[in-house]
Design an enzyme around this catalytic site. Structure first.
Site, PDB file in Angstrom:
ATOM      1  N   HIS A  57      45.389  36.449  38.294  1.00 57.34           N
ATOM      2  CA  HIS A  57      44.515  37.039  39.199  1.00 57.34           C
ATOM      3  C   HIS A  57      43.923  35.734  40.534  1.00 57.34           C
ATOM      4  CE1 HIS A  57      41.023  38.687  41.110  1.00 57.34           C
ATOM      5  NE2 HIS A  57      41.212  39.735  40.574  1.00 57.34           N
TER       6      HIS A  57
ATOM      7  N   ASP B  84      36.427  41.844  41.350  1.00 57.02           N
ATOM      8  CA  ASP B  84      37.985  42.624  41.816  1.00 57.02           C
ATOM      9  C   ASP B  84      39.025  43.286  40.926  1.00 57.02           C
ATOM     10  OD1 ASP B  84      39.177  42.516  44.073  1.00 57.02           O
ATOM     11  OD2 ASP B  84      40.312  41.945  42.807  1.00 57.02           O
TER      12      ASP B  84
END
Length: 282
Positions: A88, A240
């Site tokens: 990520h 997120d």
């Protein structure tokens, strides 16, 4: 994280977190009843291990399955899983930012000599031979961080925290430090690449056993990069991940539903099948 998530995903707010550990309280069997009693109808299992291993996230899912066999979730609870997030962008940027910050504290002539040692929790070789994806996912994190750094320094991936007599993944962090110091690498920087917060394996193993004790033994200067902890970029990454997961409808990745090619744990396949059936019943 939940505060940020409320702001960036108001359509799914309010959000509340619960913690379930494997070996200390609150355990899975303590947390799940609390979640059910709260009346939650949408539950995201969010692994805090960025890189998946059968020994970590897999073990946690097995524990949840075992509990739910005796205490089924209410039929109106919708379950989904975030099982891994090794590359990520926010995680990668956090590690890179922490590395840069540590490097900038050093004089320029020292900074140029630093070798980065990405230290991850090791696994027994028999687990690797069964096909555990963990080594590849840790390697993916390392490659992403080095790309973010522009491959500014030489680096190696090393393995720590071996316990017991069985053979584990190598090179071990301590052995690598000693060998590299003998070869003239006197400025080494430890990066806890598989850990997201500080605990005994960073504060004692890395900071005391390696940076202090081995540093004194070998004459090397050993620096240590902090874990992500509460770095703003990292907290944003967690928020997120959940926002994206919810926006995409949740669910479970096909990778999680497959056992290792040479799996010998009789609990794994039933747990993975249960996860798939539970997620897909919504």
């Amino acid at each position: 994280m939940c505060e940020q998530l409320d702001q960036i995903s108001p359509e799914t707010a309010p959000h509340k977190h619960y913690v379930a550990f494997r070996y200390v309280s609150p355990l899975t069997e303590e947390t799940v009843p609390e979640v059910v009693a709260s009346g939650a109808k949408r539950v995201v299992l969010f692994s805090q291990y960025p890189q998946y291993s059968c020994a970590t996230a897999g073990s946690s899912i097995n524990a949840l399955h075992q509990y739910c066999q005796q205490h089924p979730l209410p039929p109106d609870v919708r379950l989904s899983v975030i099982d891994r997030w090794s590359t990520h962008r926010g995680l990668v940027r956090t590690f890179a930012a922490n590395i840069r910050a540590q490097l900038e504290r050093l004089p320029e002539q020292v900074r140029r000599q630093v070798v980065l040692l990405f230290s991850a929790h090791s696994l027994p070789l028999r687990a690797v031979a069964r096909g555990d994806p963990y080594p590849a996912e840790v390697g993916a994190t390392v490659q992403a961080v080095m790309a973010e750094l522009g491959h500014s320094h030489p680096y190696r991936l090393v393995w720590q925290s071996k316990v017991g007599p069985l053979p584990w993944m190598e090179p071990a962090t301590d052995a690598a430090i000693e060998a590299m110091a003998k070869r003239g690498h006197k400025h080494l920087m430890l990066v806890p690449i598989s850990f997201v917060n500080e605990h005994i394996e960073t504060l004692h193993e890395l900071d005391i056993e390696y940076a202090k004790d081995l540093g004194e033994k070998t004459g090397a200067s050993i620096y240590r990069v902090p874990a992500p902890n509460d770095h703003p970029e990292f907290i944003g990454a967690l928020a997120d991940l959940v926002r994206t997961h919810l926006a995409e409808g949740g669910g479970v990745r096909p990778q999680l539903l497959m056992t290792c090619p040479m799996c010998t744990n009789p609990a794994c396949f039933p747990a993975k099948r249960w996860i798939g059936e539970t997620v897909n019943r919504a």
